[in-house]
Enzyme design. Structure first.
Site, PDB file in Angstrom:
ATOM      1  N   GLU A 162      56.904  45.170  38.831  1.00 13.41           N
ATOM      2  CA  GLU A 162      56.527  43.988  38.057  1.00 13.41           C
ATOM      3  C   GLU A 162      57.719  43.050  37.928  1.00 13.41           C
ATOM      4  O   GLU A 162      58.867  43.508  37.841  1.00 13.41           O
ATOM      5  CB  GLU A 162      56.024  44.404  36.666  1.00 13.41           C
ATOM      6  CG  GLU A 162      54.728  45.212  36.713  1.00 13.41           C
ATOM      7  CD  GLU A 162      54.207  45.573  35.318  1.00 13.41           C
ATOM      8  OE1 GLU A 162      54.860  45.210  34.319  1.00 13.41           O
ATOM      9  OE2 GLU A 162      53.151  46.214  35.238  1.00 13.41           O
ATOM     10  N   HIS A 204      49.953  42.540  32.770  1.00 10.76           N
ATOM     11  CA  HIS A 204      50.525  43.396  31.720  1.00 10.76           C
ATOM     12  C   HIS A 204      50.263  42.789  30.334  1.00 10.76           C
ATOM     13  O   HIS A 204      51.179  42.526  29.556  1.00 10.76           O
ATOM     14  CB  HIS A 204      52.028  43.603  31.945  1.00 10.76           C
ATOM     15  CG  HIS A 204      52.523  44.892  31.354  1.00 10.76           C
ATOM     16  ND1 HIS A 204      53.513  45.649  31.931  1.00 10.76           N
ATOM     17  CD2 HIS A 204      52.165  45.570  30.232  1.00 10.76           C
ATOM     18  CE1 HIS A 204      53.747  46.726  31.201  1.00 10.76           C
ATOM     19  NE2 HIS A 204      52.938  46.690  30.165  1.00 10.76           N
ATOM     20  N   CYS A 258      45.794  50.632  32.120  1.00 12.02           N
ATOM     21  CA  CYS A 258      46.501  49.708  31.224  1.00 12.02           C
ATOM     22  C   CYS A 258      47.701  50.403  30.594  1.00 12.02           C
ATOM     23  O   CYS A 258      48.168  49.991  29.525  1.00 12.02           O
ATOM     24  CB  CYS A 258      45.564  49.199  30.132  1.00 12.02           C
ATOM     25  SG  CYS A 258      44.193  48.200  30.750  1.00 12.02           S
TER      26      CYS A 258
END
Length: 526
Positions: free
Chosen positions: A262, A280, A231
């Site tokens: 991303e 995210h 994360c």
């Protein structure tokens, strides 16, 4: 009145805080998505508050003639050209702790989701199936959690994991033994962590040293069936290597909130039963978004109004409590630097600053930056506290800082020595009633205040010089405001620091240098 542009969605609280401190705010989130428009308007603002949509590129910075600070609500600053901002003297700040709890909680949630296959079980159950035997989970109690990175977020994860009665080992080059004991974790090297951990979670920035830290070689050293949670930053895990390790069973599952590219709308890891993915979401809670918006608004206001520096990436931090105490010493350091910069001949090659007395208890970094900026702005445009050290280092200037905890004649002094290929000069200053004073030039003591227009003179200590000087200034129509004299140089010389009501021209300086006692004369401006 200072002006701040908020070019991303920060919310009403950020606007309220800035306006409450008498700062004019333009709130227009659409500008952050329009680089051309941003370049058109940025020159009107002293501060810029952003999230991730606004790209503060070198082109934007080139138009930001009045910009003093960029504040990023959040931790990532990939969308800011920090070297360009530094070169332009713009402070760059972020809020590294505003979403720490939220991100740590998401990592724990992802670990649970992975261990108990919660997303897959939810999907199956809502599809009308009852596949109880299919979803055999992993109990976390007693398992070993391996933290790669044990900073602010990693330490919160460690605390939560210990509450679950997990054993925690951590790899972090900056983790001290004392901090490890305080957190209740075991500090280990990376290879030991890989061998022992049942679950590995990453909490480190993406740098050249951490990129693909979990690659083919690293994953091959892990326990068979290890679970991986990321994360933190995409790129910490080699996604091709992870796919291969999942295929072979070396890795038992992965939970990913971040990806190398991303937004990740397609990926070879998608669709696998042994992978949990989120878009995210680490910082995506109402509390975290509100916290970082409030925090960055307060940081920008503190910087513009009182000079406090919090969470800056390109300059030393100064707390709001420190700033008032530091302000007069920063002014003294800057005056000494400005004096030195107007006197030295040739490019600066060496810079030494010594703090003596009670000033040693204060934060030295901003005083060093102020003195260095004072010296270098006399030779280069656009040098300030933010970029002074970077500019000096680019030019090969050797910077030396030291402290002496006692001061013979004053509570505190700042001593500045500047060097060029041809020259070396030392100036010492102190505060009188909070105002900066020059108290020594080389080996000669004196006491003189700084004024807008000044002369710094060195002469042979013989009769006639002061009278002749007065005549030259009188003939030029220049009135003397103050006259400070220092005598007793080892070579029989004296120093005069003269404040004048009018600037002293180069022609007048040349006339002073024709006096037989005159050794040097410099017209100064502050």
């Amino acid at each position: 009145m200072y002006r701040v542009l908020i070019s991303d969605k920060l919310g009403d609280d950020a606007v309220r805080i800035l306006e409450g401190r008498n700062i004019e705010v333009t709130f227009d989130p659409a500008i952050g998505k329009d680089p051309a428009r941003l370049m058109e308007v940025i020159g009107d603002f002293d501060g810029l508050a952003i999230r991730s949509a606004t790209k503060v590129t070198a082109d934007v910075i080139s138009k930001a003639k009045n910009l003093k600070v960029v504040g990023r609500a959040g931790i990532g600053v990939d969308n800011i050209d920090i070297p360009a901002a530094t070169a332009s003297g713009i402070a760059v700040m972020n809020t590294p702790f505003g979403n720490s709890v939220t991100t740590a909680e998401h990592a724990i949630a992802m670990m649970f989701a992975l261990a108990r296959q919660i997303p897959q079980a939810n999907e199956s159950t809502q599809a009308g199936k009852w596949e109880k035997s299919r979803f055999m989970g992993l109990e976390l109690y007693g398992k070993t959690l391996g933290l790669i990175g044990c900073g602010n977020i990693g330490s919160i994860v460690a605390d939560r994991a210990r509450g679950l009665r997990m054993k925690v080992v951590a790899f972090d080059p900056y983790l001290t033994p004392e901090r490890a004991v305080e957190l209740g974790v075991e500090s280990v090297d990376l290879e030991t962590l890989l061998k022992r951990a049942d679950v590995i979670t990453l909490h480190t920035p993406l740098t050249d040293g951490t990129r693909n830290i979990l690659n083919d070689e690293a994953l091959a050293k892990t326990k068979k069936g290890v679970r991986i949670v990321n994360c933190a930053r995409g790129g910490l895990v080699d996604e091709d290597a992870l796919y291969a390790a999942l295929e072979s069973g070396q890795v038992g599952g992965a939970a990913l909130d971040v990806f190398a590219t991303e937004p990740a709308t397609e990926h070879k890891l998608f669709g696998r039963d042994d992978v949990v993915c989120t878009p995210h979401l680490g910082a995506s809670t109402n509390e975290a978004q509100e916290n970082v918006a409030i925090q960055i608004a307060e940081q920008i206001a503190d910087y513009l109004l009182v000079g406090a520096v919090s969470n800056a990436l390109n300059m030393a931090s100064v707390t709001a409590e420190e700033a008032p105490r530091l302000k007069p010493y920063i002014s003294l350091a800057e005056h000494l630097g400005t004096l030195a910069g107007q006197v030295i001949k040739g490019p600066l090659t060496g810079f030494e600053i010594n703090l003596a007395g009670k000033v040693c208890d204060l934060n030295a970094a901003p005083m060093t930056a102020a003195a260095l900026a004072g010296v270098m702005r006399e030779q280069l445009e656009g040098v300030n506290l933010v970029n002074a050290e970077a500019v000096a280092e680019e030019r090969g200037v050797k910077i030396t800082q030291s402290t002496t905890h006692s001061s013979a004649h004053f509570d505190s002094t700042i001593s500045l020595t500047v060097k060029t290929a041809e020259d070396e000069r030392t100036y010492v200053g102190a505060l009188f009633g909070g105002e900066p004073r020059l108290v020594r030039v080389g080996d000669i003591r004196l006491e003189g205040s700084f004024s807008k227009n000044m002369l710094l003179l060195r002469n042979n200590d013989k009769p006639g010089f002061i009278g002749a000087l007065g005549n030259i200034l009188s003939d030029a129509g220049i009135n003397i405001a103050t006259f400070h004299l220092g005598r007793g140089g080892a070579d029989g010389t004296a120093i005069a620091l003269v404040a004048t009501d009018e600037p002293v021209s180069d022609e007048v300086v040349k006339k002073i240098l024709t006096l037989p006692q005159a050794l040097s004369a410099y017209a100064l401006h502050f």
